[in-house]
Design an enzyme around this catalytic site. Structure first.
Site, PDB file in Angstrom:
ATOM      1  N   ASN A   1      29.882  30.096  43.127  1.00 53.91           N
ATOM      2  CA  ASN A   1      28.601  29.404  42.996  1.00 53.91           C
ATOM      3  C   ASN A   1      27.827  29.618  44.292  1.00 53.91           C
ATOM      4  O   ASN A   1      28.145  29.006  45.305  1.00 53.91           O
ATOM      5  CB  ASN A   1      28.860  27.909  42.747  1.00 53.91           C
ATOM      6  N   TRP A   2      26.828  30.484  44.230  1.00 54.02           N
ATOM      7  CA  TRP A   2      26.065  30.790  45.452  1.00 54.02           C
ATOM      8  C   TRP A   2      25.076  29.685  45.800  1.00 54.02           C
ATOM      9  O   TRP A   2      24.453  29.713  46.846  1.00 54.02           O
ATOM     10  CB  TRP A   2      25.319  32.114  45.276  1.00 54.02           C
ATOM     11  N   LYS A   3      24.863  28.738  44.911  1.00 51.70           N
ATOM     12  CA  LYS A   3      23.886  27.663  45.125  1.00 51.70           C
ATOM     13  C   LYS A   3      22.522  28.276  45.490  1.00 51.70           C
ATOM     14  O   LYS A   3      22.195  29.354  45.017  1.00 51.70           O
ATOM     15  CB  LYS A   3      24.373  26.694  46.200  1.00 51.70           C
TER      16      LYS A   3
ATOM     17  N   HIS B   1      26.716  20.073  37.998  1.00 50.62           N
ATOM     18  CA  HIS B   1      27.238  20.161  39.367  1.00 50.62           C
ATOM     19  C   HIS B   1      26.855  18.884  40.111  1.00 50.62           C
ATOM     20  O   HIS B   1      25.765  18.332  39.898  1.00 50.62           O
ATOM     21  CB  HIS B   1      26.666  21.399  40.064  1.00 50.62           C
TER      22      HIS B   1
ATOM     23  N   GLU C   1      25.774  18.388  42.936  1.00 53.47           N
ATOM     24  CA  GLU C   1      24.507  18.452  43.681  1.00 53.47           C
ATOM     25  C   GLU C   1      23.321  18.208  42.755  1.00 53.47           C
ATOM     26  O   GLU C   1      22.310  17.638  43.168  1.00 53.47           O
ATOM     27  CB  GLU C   1      24.406  19.809  44.405  1.00 53.47           C
TER      28      GLU C   1
ATOM     29  N   GLU D   1      35.669  18.880  40.610  1.00 54.05           N
ATOM     30  CA  GLU D   1      35.215  19.055  41.983  1.00 54.05           C
ATOM     31  C   GLU D   1      35.020  17.681  42.631  1.00 54.05           C
ATOM     32  O   GLU D   1      33.971  17.042  42.420  1.00 54.05           O
ATOM     33  CB  GLU D   1      33.887  19.809  42.016  1.00 54.05           C
TER      34      GLU D   1
ATOM     35  N   GLY E   1      32.274  27.672  46.326  1.00 59.41           N
ATOM     36  CA  GLY E   1      30.919  27.674  46.860  1.00 59.41           C
ATOM     37  C   GLY E   1      30.817  28.598  48.067  1.00 59.41           C
ATOM     38  O   GLY E   1      30.726  29.815  47.943  1.00 59.41           O
ATOM     39  N   GLY E   2      30.893  28.023  49.268  1.00 59.20           N
ATOM     40  CA  GLY E   2      30.645  28.765  50.504  1.00 59.20           C
ATOM     41  C   GLY E   2      31.446  30.057  50.625  1.00 59.20           C
ATOM     42  O   GLY E   2      30.918  31.083  51.062  1.00 59.20           O
TER      43      GLY E   2
END
Ligand code: PEP
Length: 257
Positions: free
Chosen positions: A15-17, A103, A105, A173, A239-240
């Site tokens: 997930n590159w966001k 998600h 976020e 998550e 993610g990161g």
């Protein structure tokens, strides 16, 4: 800890966001090239880039046997007056095979509640996309001993009736583990994933028993192997560490041959 569910093909999704300009495509292409001909360990691999890069990345990976492309969110409607939104049909048309919904976020930044997440998962199904439905407790909920209650409630509210192993993936998550470098103990991961599996199997029968349950939250090359070995962990939402090809490939390789 026991081995992951043997019949379930794992998925590692990045997930590159809201990260990545055109230059970042090189990282995705390095992943594509490393996976040319498919992964050698029976793992599905996906990158979910920002919407601005999705179509070009899908075009660049169209002939790749090893790399799928996903969206990060979708609207519930197929089209219409919803400025700034993207529909599941548009993602499908652009070359995506899946979309992340719910998600944490988006739940936090946009006030998304379970019912909306469920409707987004239904939109994904309507468009022929797999919905990656995210659930997970906050630090406060964990401290209050509410983790399993929260996760069960989110599962019930966010996953639509009739979900199948083909059209739905669950991503557990813990909110406090996302982007923090913190992870639950392996025992805690086993306990939550076990509860999710039980709830899915009770509600969806055989489909729930074989639905993929990803773990997400500070998955890195150095902890991926132990996390992926936990029972009912059928892959990772990353993610990161998905932004750099080397790190992401090391996580994919954590499954071993
Ligand atoms: C995520 O955003 O889904 C995630 C798991 O992030 P990170 O791996 O950076 O914790």
């Amino acid at each position: 800890m026991t081995d992951q569910s043997p019949a379930i093909r794992p998925l590692v999704a990045g997930n590159w966001k809201m990260n990545g300009l055109k230059a970042a495509l090189d990282e995705a292409l390095a992943v594509r090239d490393a996976l040319a001909g498919g992964t050698d360990n029976g793992t599905d691999v996906m990158i979910c880039p920002p919407a601005s890069l999705l179509m070009v990345l899908a075009e660049l990976t169209r002939d790749s046997a090893g790399l799928q492309i996903g969206g990060q969110d979708c609207h519930t409607a197929a089209s219409g007056a919803h400025t700034g939104d993207v529909s599941a049909e548009m993602l499908k048309d652009a070359g995506a095979s899946a979309v992340i919904v719910g998600h944490s976020e988006r739940r936090a930044d946009h006030g998304e509640l379970d019912r909306l997440v469920r409707d987004k998962a239904l939109a994904a199904r309507r468009a022929g996309l797999t919905a990656i439905v995210c659930i997970g407790e906050t630090a406060g909920q964990r401290a209050a001993g509410l983790t399993l209650d929260v996760v069960r409630r989110q599962l019930l509210g966010s996953v639509p009736d009739g979900a199948t192993a083909a059209d739905t993936v669950i991503a557990y998550e813990p909110v406090w583990a996302i982007g923090t470098g913190l992870t639950p103990t392996l025992e805690d991961v086993a306990s939550v994933h076990g509860a999710i599996r039980e709830a899915l199997a009770t509600r969806f029968g055989g489909e729930g028993a074989s639905m993929r349950i990803l773990y997400g939250g500070s998955v890195k090359p150095d902890n991926a192997r132990e996390l992926m070995a936990v029972a009912n962990v059928d892959g990772a939402l990353v993610g990161g560490a998905s932004l750099k090809a080397d790190d992401f490939l090391r996580i994919i390789q954590a499954y071993g041959a």
